[in-house]
Design a protein around this motif. Structure first.
Motif, mmCIF file in Angstrom:
data_model
loop_
_atom_site.group_PDB
_atom_site.id
_atom_site.type_symbol
_atom_site.label_atom_id
_atom_site.label_comp_id
_atom_site.label_asym_id
_atom_site.label_seq_id
_atom_site.Cartn_x
_atom_site.Cartn_y
_atom_site.Cartn_z
ATOM 1 N N ALA A 99 0.825 -1.203 0.000
ATOM 2 C CA ALA A 99 0.000 0.000 0.000
ATOM 3 C C ALA A 99 0.866 1.262 0.000
ATOM 4 O O ALA A 99 0.350 2.368 0.029
ATOM 5 N N GLU A 100 2.182 1.065 0.011
ATOM 6 C CA GLU A 100 3.158 2.163 -0.053
ATOM 7 C C GLU A 100 2.980 3.172 1.083
ATOM 8 O O GLU A 100 2.690 4.342 0.863
ATOM 9 N N ILE A 101 3.150 2.658 2.292
ATOM 10 C CA ILE A 101 3.023 3.502 3.471
ATOM 11 C C ILE A 101 4.403 3.651 4.113
ATOM 12 O O ILE A 101 5.015 2.657 4.493
ATOM 13 N N PRO A 102 4.886 4.864 4.238
ATOM 14 C CA PRO A 102 6.209 5.054 4.815
ATOM 15 C C PRO A 102 6.240 4.584 6.272
ATOM 16 O O PRO A 102 5.298 4.824 7.022
ATOM 17 N N CYS A 103 7.294 3.909 6.669
ATOM 18 C CA CYS A 103 7.471 3.509 8.060
ATOM 19 C C CYS A 103 8.895 2.998 8.228
ATOM 20 O O CYS A 103 9.550 2.626 7.262
ATOM 21 N N VAL A 104 9.362 3.040 9.460
ATOM 22 C CA VAL A 104 10.731 2.588 9.745
ATOM 23 C C VAL A 104 10.672 1.506 10.806
ATOM 24 O O VAL A 104 9.941 1.617 11.789
ATOM 25 N N LYS A 207 -6.005 10.331 -8.291
ATOM 26 C CA LYS A 207 -5.827 8.877 -8.245
ATOM 27 C C LYS A 207 -4.659 8.583 -7.324
ATOM 28 O O LYS A 207 -3.529 8.980 -7.600
ATOM 29 N N PRO A 208 -4.911 7.870 -6.229
ATOM 30 C CA PRO A 208 -3.856 7.728 -5.216
ATOM 31 C C PRO A 208 -2.620 6.952 -5.680
ATOM 32 O O PRO A 208 -1.562 7.083 -5.088
ATOM 33 N N TYR A 209 -2.761 6.144 -6.705
ATOM 34 C CA TYR A 209 -1.588 5.370 -7.133
ATOM 35 C C TYR A 209 -1.242 5.628 -8.601
ATOM 36 O O TYR A 209 -0.742 4.753 -9.293
ATOM 37 N N ALA A 210 -1.517 6.842 -9.040
ATOM 38 C CA ALA A 210 -1.207 7.173 -10.430
ATOM 39 C C ALA A 210 0.301 7.217 -10.626
ATOM 40 O O ALA A 210 1.052 7.572 -9.715
ATOM 41 N N GLU A 211 0.733 6.854 -11.821
ATOM 42 C CA GLU A 211 2.169 6.855 -12.094
ATOM 43 C C GLU A 211 2.660 8.282 -12.242
ATOM 44 O O GLU A 211 2.058 9.107 -12.922
ATOM 45 N N THR A 212 3.774 8.586 -11.584
ATOM 46 C CA THR A 212 4.364 9.916 -11.682
ATOM 47 C C THR A 212 5.765 9.769 -12.261
ATOM 48 O O THR A 212 6.256 8.655 -12.404
ATOM 49 N N ASP A 213 6.405 10.891 -12.543
ATOM 50 C CA ASP A 213 7.750 10.831 -13.139
ATOM 51 C C ASP A 213 8.730 10.053 -12.276
ATOM 52 O O ASP A 213 9.511 9.247 -12.763
ATOM 53 N N ASP A 214 8.670 10.304 -10.969
ATOM 54 C CA ASP A 214 9.625 9.615 -10.093
ATOM 55 C C ASP A 214 9.071 8.270 -9.608
ATOM 56 O O ASP A 214 9.671 7.621 -8.765
ATOM 57 N N LEU A 233 -4.938 -5.433 -0.890
ATOM 58 C CA LEU A 233 -5.183 -6.185 -2.116
ATOM 59 C C LEU A 233 -4.473 -5.468 -3.264
ATOM 60 O O LEU A 233 -4.315 -4.259 -3.218
ATOM 61 N N THR A 234 -4.098 -6.224 -4.266
ATOM 62 C CA THR A 234 -3.484 -5.590 -5.427
ATOM 63 C C THR A 234 -4.480 -4.597 -6.011
ATOM 64 O O THR A 234 -5.626 -4.939 -6.261
ATOM 65 N N HIS A 235 -4.026 -3.360 -6.150
ATOM 66 C CA HIS A 235 -4.974 -2.307 -6.522
ATOM 67 C C HIS A 235 -4.535 -1.580 -7.786
ATOM 68 O O HIS A 235 -3.352 -1.522 -8.104
ATOM 69 N N ALA A 236 -5.521 -0.998 -8.438
ATOM 70 C CA ALA A 236 -5.240 -0.200 -9.636
ATOM 71 C C ALA A 236 -4.867 1.214 -9.210
ATOM 72 O O ALA A 236 -4.792 1.515 -8.024
ATOM 73 N N GLU A 237 -4.668 2.078 -10.171
ATOM 74 C CA GLU A 237 -4.262 3.459 -9.891
ATOM 75 C C GLU A 237 -5.274 4.183 -9.009
ATOM 76 O O GLU A 237 -4.930 5.071 -8.255
ATOM 77 N N ASP A 238 -6.557 3.800 -9.106
ATOM 78 C CA ASP A 238 -7.569 4.489 -8.306
ATOM 79 C C ASP A 238 -7.646 3.944 -6.880
ATOM 80 O O ASP A 238 -8.464 4.399 -6.090
ATOM 81 N N GLY A 239 -6.821 2.982 -6.546
ATOM 82 C CA GLY A 239 -6.776 2.467 -5.184
ATOM 83 C C GLY A 239 -7.688 1.288 -4.936
ATOM 84 O O GLY A 239 -7.608 0.650 -3.897
ATOM 85 N N PRO A 245 -4.994 -8.638 -15.330
ATOM 86 C CA PRO A 245 -3.567 -8.956 -15.470
ATOM 87 C C PRO A 245 -2.716 -7.762 -15.884
ATOM 88 O O PRO A 245 -1.662 -7.513 -15.303
ATOM 89 N N GLU A 246 -3.174 -7.007 -16.870
ATOM 90 C CA GLU A 246 -2.356 -5.888 -17.345
ATOM 91 C C GLU A 246 -2.132 -4.857 -16.258
ATOM 92 O O GLU A 246 -1.026 -4.365 -16.057
ATOM 93 N N THR A 247 -3.207 -4.532 -15.538
ATOM 94 C CA THR A 247 -3.096 -3.528 -14.482
ATOM 95 C C THR A 247 -2.178 -4.033 -13.372
ATOM 96 O O THR A 247 -1.336 -3.293 -12.871
ATOM 97 N N VAL A 248 -2.338 -5.302 -13.030
ATOM 98 C CA VAL A 248 -1.523 -5.868 -11.958
ATOM 99 C C VAL A 248 -0.045 -5.737 -12.312
ATOM 100 O O VAL A 248 0.775 -5.298 -11.507
#
Ligand code: SF4
Ligand code: SF4
Lengths: 379, 295, 320
Positions: A99-104, A207-214, A233-239, A245-248
């Motif tokens: 889910a790409e959540i920062p943590c240490v 879109k919370p998981y849209a592709e960005t330059d970085d 769960l494996t999610h698309a760009e909209d979360g 398959p392609e989106t995954v």
């Protein structure tokens, strides 16, 4: 207040806690476990003073869950643990990666498997720190080797975690954790704090998981009006969950690719006398310190020996490593386990160098003498 | 019905619903309608519970932007995604752990947990008792349908004895948890239970629970019609939901009709309420004293 | 057929359908039968979402020695589909030149297909007809197995009807098929199943007898868009009325049975309809107990109360 931080004698675990506070960590959830408990204890002392939250949770899994919850809420968050606890954290480590959540997470390594040897040092979590949770995932592991470095690398862990939205593990052995060294600490106000990218685009189309330059999408904070869905769960760009398959493939490749793309920025290592070395030692943590002394002694006797110490352990700094061993015929991998780092080194060296293993699994740290002897045998 | 009747007295079951509220409440304002129809099976009680929850949120006028729904795994966990709020679909059994971190980090948010019987009492049992003990300001709505539906109908800690599931092929022989008594014993400040059949009353209960400052636990008796109902020959959806009537014992009946007279019934309504300190506030007050001393 | 006769050949059978249809049962019968004849059999299946009408498939491979457990694309000797859309989805697995295609023309719209059912959206069910498909494959049988099974009094044995059809495509003895089937189905249903099995075989016989172009059964029932018209008679003075979002209704029957006035009814498509609007008292029970949010009880938008009709703008389907 400032004078409080002018500590000169500091334990590795305390340095970890102070590094976190200096990096802006304001949430710690933990569970007692030897030999990392000092981190939690220090956090319990520091955080309430500066308006942060410390909570001792009911178990290791819950503490990692609480860390993710707090981080989703917008606070820089961390937890600390050791071997058996680290095993329990893997479930949520995977959630954080997916889910790409920062943590240490600080993991102070002790003898294993299972409860193992709680008070004895080990370097047995090298592979677990990379592959502990299931599935393909991105994670960063930093391996400091001194008290000052624990302080600095914990700060860097937060910076990387925030920047790349990835869980970062600070991995060191019990010896470093309980080592007391005299160091100069920067004042907290002089420490740079890195903040993650917060969403500030149009709320309707966000879109919370849209592709960005970085490849690192900005994060939406609850309360800011975005109202997004976050899932393991494996999610698309909209979360929202998807199994298309392609989106995954697309979203998974972005997550894995974000670290590859920034590999040079993430990589960190120390190189000692590798330029002309025909024998290079690769080690982390306390083993690297023993190796450092061994190569100095070997140099005195005329041996061409160097040391390569990955500070960013994973992703392994491949390019600098290959550079360092260009002239080498032999690579020695001393480590306090039955051979884990050696696996990666063997993979990288292929047939170009002979990889010699030097392992210790008796709950004692490797000594310079042993390494020196191995160097002698190798030459 | 008139508008002034819209008062649910503490500790009492009430069906009273304001006509104005019923008329003005537009559930689509609270749903992600683009995801509909939802994925639940025909007749699944979770949808009714969801309506009760959203209605309660509407009546309390909670800003959707400050509302966080944290859910676990299973059919109950997936329902969270349909709410137009900040929705966190977390890991199996751990939504309370996530919610604890979130509620402590962001006291300005309203945190509601949606969980299921397996999620909350089996894999997440530890988190339930400790969340109850701490009394942090979280509302936990547990949808109890006696079965693990998502995974195909296995026995859960609330599967009644003798019931058939895929992991109790000859009838369950394990004793069950009474989730409300568990939460109460562990210290939850607010504990209640109701059935989906009594949707407006359930809404009132949830509203009281959300209003309570501290850990509030609401058990919703829901139906799994397609899997549990079929396996146990409990009839079609309407029969199942109607059967809830005979299985409950509203607390407003008082002591006259009590357990001995109606065996195997569930007490509904507000079952426990005590105003003990909320943990988040306690923590912050404690931290402030420390800060004051430090200066 | 036994192993001496065909030493090296491997037969690949792919059985597909949706949850609850009995895909696994069919593959069990086949696998057991192959085992009896001394073949090495591998059967691998997915039935994770089986209970929710999700996709279920089973690969059965048998021969002298089988290594791989799954059939690869373009390699199935027989594709047996218990549902029409599934048949189409797996069609590319069939051996293009020699494969046998057997399918039920029955349409089942699984719950997940609902995701595409926005209000007013066209049904996205596959448009290909059995005729088109049968003409494309080497050997094709598309039959209304569910219809045949329903005639027998139990629509659930449609899988056995198809099993009967399958039995004509593989060279095992009919008696062996029957024995194996009887062994595996619940004792009470043996007779019905055997009858269904026979019907499946008979159907093939029929087709073989009749001239080629007529071999297909009738077209599957075309499914109309799920949007349903709610007719409100404006001359009836009425305040509140349930408005149904047909695309969201799953036909659970709760509102029908719970409405105190019996105003609602499920239509033939298992979608609820308001049949007695004049009896409705506006009690909202149907709205409150619908688990699918498919009913809104709103003020009738007549000129008399235009104000009220504005109060729930988003909720009103365009049909009102
Ligand atoms: S509002 Fe009441 S009377 Fe009217 S259709 Fe619904 S349940 Fe029946
Ligand atoms: S209760 Fe809802 S889903 Fe069930 S039949 Fe009625 S309208 Fe359809």
């Amino acid at each position: 207040m400032a004078s409080k931080y002018q500590l000169v004698n500091l334990q590795g675990n305390h340095a970890c806690a102070l590094g976190a506070v200096a990096a802006g960590c304001r949430f710690f959830a933990g569970y007692p476990i030897t030999p990392s408990s000092e981190i939690a204890e220090r956090m319990a002392l520091e955080l309430p003073r500066i308006g942060g939250v410390f909570i001792q949770m009911e178990d290791e899994i819950a503490s990692m869950g609480a860390v993710l919850g707090a981080s989703m809420g917008g606070l820089k968050s961390m937890t600390a643990t050791s071997g058996p606890g680290f095993s329990l954290k893997q479930e949520h480590l995977g959630y954080g990666a997916g889910a790409e959540i920062p943590c240490v997470i600080a993991n102070v390594m002790r003898g294993g498997p299972s409860t193992g040897m709680p008070t004895r040092p080990s370097q047995g979590d090298i592979m677990q720190s990379r592959w502990g949770t299931h599935g393909d995932h991105a994670t960063i592991v930093l391996a400091p080797a001194s008290v000052k470095e624990v302080f600095d690398e914990t700060r860097r862990a937060f910076a990387l975690s925030e920047k790349f939205r990835v869980p970062v593990i600070v991995l060191y052995d019990e010896v470093i954790g309980h080592l007391v060294e005299t160091i100069e600490l920067p004042k907290p106000e002089e420490c740079e704090q890195v903040e993650r990218k917060w969403a500030d685009s149009d709320k309707k189309t966000f879109k919370p998981y849209a592709e960005t330059d970085d490849l690192v999408p900005p994060m939406a904070r609850p309360g800011d009006g975005y109202r997004v869905h976050t899932t393991g769960l494996t999610h698309a760009e909209d979360g929202f969950p998807t199994q298309d398959p392609e989106t995954v493939v697309r979203v998974t490749q972005r997550i894995l690719g974000k670290l590859e793309k920034h590999a040079d920025e993430i990589a960190s290592y120390e190189e000692v006398d590798c330029k002309d070395a025909d024998t290079v030692i690769v080690a982390i943590g306390i083993s690297a310190r023993a190796a450092n002394q061994a190569i100095r002694q070997a140099r005195k006797k005329g041996g061409k020996v160097g040391l390569f110490r990955p500070i960013t352990l994973w992703p392994f700094p491949e390019k600098p490593f290959k550079q360092a061993v260009q002239k080498a015929k032999t690579v020695i991998v001393p480590e306090m386990n039955a051979g884990q780092l050696a696996l990666e080194i063997e993979r990288l060296c292929q047939s170009e160098q002979i990889v010699e293993r030097l392992n210790r699994i008796d709950g004692e740290a490797l000594e310079p003498g042993e390494i020196l002897q191995k160097i002698g045998e190798a030459q | 019905m008139n508008e002034t009747e819209d008062i649910s007295k503490n500790g009492e079951d009430t069906h009273l619903v304001s006509e104005k509220s019923a008329r003005d409440f537009n559930i689509r304002d609270y749903l992600r309608t683009s995801l509909f129809p939802h994925f639940l099976c025909p007749g699944c009680g979770h949808g009714i519970a969801l309506r009760a929850l959203l209605w309660a949120i509407y009546e309390l006028d909670i800003d959707k932007n400050n509302l966080v729904i944290v859910s676990g795994i299973g059919c109950s966990g997936r329902t969270g995604a349909y709410i137009d709020a900040n929705t966190f679909h977390t890991t199996h059994g751990r939504p309370l752990a996530f919610a604890t971190g979130l509620a402590l980090a962001r006291p300005d948010l309203k945190v509601i947990v949606i969980t299921g019987d397996g999620d909350c009492l089996a894999i997440g049992g530890n988190h339930l008792i400790h969340a109850s003990r701490r009394n942090l300001d979280i509302t936990c709505m547990m949808l109890n349908n006696e079965v693990y539906g998502m995974t195909g109908g296995q026995a859960s800690p609330t599967t009644s004895e003798t019931r058939y599931t895929t992991t109790s092929p000859s009838g369950s022989i394990e004793p069950v948890f009474d989730a409300c008594r568990l939460a109460e014993a562990a210290g939850a400040g607010f504990v209640g239970r109701d059935v989906t059949l009594q949707m407006p009353r359930l809404k009132n209960l949830l509203r009281d629970a959300i209003q309570y400052r501290g850990f509030s636990f609401v058990e919703v008796i829901s139906d799994c019609t397609e899997i549990f109902g079929r396996k146990n020959d409990l009839g079609e959806s309407p029969e199942m939901i109607l059967s809830q009537k005979s299985a409950m014992r509203p607390s407003s009946y008082g002591n006259v009709v009590d357990e001995p007279f109606r065996p195997n019934t569930l007490k509904t309504g507000i079952l426990a309420r005590n105003d003990r300190p909320e943990y988040g506030a306690t923590y912050r007050a404690h931290a402030e004293t420390i800060q004051a001393k430090g200066k | 057929m036994n192993k001496q006769e065909k030493p090296n050949s491997i037969t690949n059978v792919l059985i597909v359908g949706v949850g609850g249809q009995g895909v696994i049962m069919v593959s069990k019968v086949l696998a057991r039968l192959c085992q009896r004849h001394g073949f090495d059999v591998k059967q691998s299946e997915v039935h994770g979402m089986a209970k929710r009408g999700g996709v279920v498939f089973s690969h059965v491979r048998f021969g002298e020695k089988i290594w791989s457990p799954t059939v690869s694309e373009g390699n199935a000797d027989v594709l047996l589909a218990l549902e029409w859309a599934e048949a189409l989805r797996w069609l590319h697995y069939l051996k293009p030149k020699t494969g046998t295609f057997i399918a039920d023309t029955q349409h089942i719209v699984p719950p997940f297909a609902c995701l595409k059912r926005h209000r007013g959206a066209e049904q996205r069910y596959a448009q290909e007809t059995p005729e088109e498909i049968v003409s494309q494959v080497a050997k094709g049988y598309a039959l209304d197995a569910t219809g045949i099974a329903t005639e027998l009094g139990n629509f659930r044995v449609s899988n056995t009807v198809l099993l009967g059809t399958l039995s004509t495509a593989l060279a095992f003895d009919e008696a062996d098929w029957r024995d194996t089937l009887a062994e595996l189905v619940p004792p009470k249903t043996i007779d019905t199943n055997l009858e269904a099995f026979q019907k499946g075989r008979d159907w093939v016989e029929e087709v073989k007898k009749t001239p080629k172009k007529e071999k297909n059964t009738k077209k599957p029932n075309k499914i109309a868009p799920y949007q349903q018209q709610v007719k409100i008679q404006n001359d009836i003075q009425q305040d509140l009325i349930p408005v149904i979002t047909a695309a969201w209704c799953k036909g659970c029957d709760i509102c029908v049975k719970m409405c105190p006035e019996r105003c609602l009814k499920l239509n033939t498509k298992e979608v609820v309809e308001l049949v007695e609007p004049e009896r409705c008292t506006g009690c909202r029970i149907c709205e409150w107990l619908c688990p699918d949010f498919a009913i809104d009880v709103v003020k009738v938008p007549t000129p008399l109360n235009e104000e009220a009709s504005k109060s729930k703008p988003a909720s009103l389907p365009e049909t009102v």
